[in-house]
Design a protein around this motif. Structure first.
Motif, PDB file in Angstrom:
ATOM      1  N   LEU A  13       0.498  -0.092   6.016  1.00 56.45           N
ATOM      2  CA  LEU A  13       1.238   1.161   6.249  1.00 56.45           C
ATOM      3  C   LEU A  13       0.395   2.360   5.815  1.00 56.45           C
ATOM      4  N   GLU A  14      -0.212   2.243   4.679  1.00 57.66           N
ATOM      5  CA  GLU A  14      -1.040   3.363   4.194  1.00 57.66           C
ATOM      6  C   GLU A  14      -2.212   3.605   5.131  1.00 57.66           C
ATOM      7  N   ALA A  15      -2.792   2.539   5.613  1.00 63.42           N
ATOM      8  CA  ALA A  15      -3.936   2.667   6.523  1.00 63.42           C
ATOM      9  C   ALA A  15      -3.479   3.286   7.844  1.00 63.42           C
ATOM     10  N   LEU A  16      -2.270   2.938   8.294  1.00 64.34           N
ATOM     11  CA  LEU A  16      -1.757   3.510   9.538  1.00 64.34           C
ATOM     12  C   LEU A  16      -1.405   4.959   9.350  1.00 64.34           C
ATOM     13  N   HIS A  17      -0.971   5.355   8.179  1.00 66.43           N
ATOM     14  CA  HIS A  17      -0.587   6.755   7.931  1.00 66.43           C
ATOM     15  C   HIS A  17      -1.813   7.636   7.776  1.00 66.43           C
TER      16      HIS A  17
END
Length: 124
Positions: free
Chosen positions: A119-123
């Motif tokens: 999720l952090e990488a996608l954000h």
């Protein structure tokens, strides 16, 4: 003189008869006393025999009750052994289940971290 001798002999014999009669009476009294004592002893023997039979019956009951109690004790000990084995089995199962749940928790925790990282990488 023959008459005197005959009378003396009769008196002497009568004395012997009286002495023998006295001895017979004395022995007869002793015999009667002994017969009475024998009857008393027979009564005591009968009473003791009755008491002995009663004690033997009571002893037999105690032996039977002791045997029954021993069987109940052995049965209880077997029940305790079965319960102990079941407890040990349940405890082993519980430890195994706890280890399994910890492993699942660790897997889920790891998946959660990976999902958060994704999720952090996608954000970004």
């Amino acid at each position: 003189e023959n008459q005197n001798h005959f009378e003396e002999d009769i008196i002497k014999r009568q004395g012997e008869i009286d002495t023998l009669q006295a001895l017979f009476d004395e022995e007869s009294e002793k015999f009667s006393a002994a017969a009475s004592e024998l009857e008393v002893a027979r009564g005591e023997i009968a009473s003791l025999s009755k008491n002995l039979h009663s004690l033997q019956a009571e002893h037999e009951q105690v032996v039977q009750q002791s045997s029954k109690t021993q069987q109940e004790l052995e049965s209880s000990l077997m029940d305790i052994e079965r319960m102990k084995t079941k407890y040990q089995d349940d405890e082993a199962t519980a430890h195994s289940k706890i280890a399994e749940l910890r492993s699942e928790k660790d897997d889920l925790t790891l998946k959660c971290k990976k999902a958060e990282e994704t999720l952090e990488a996608l954000h970004q």
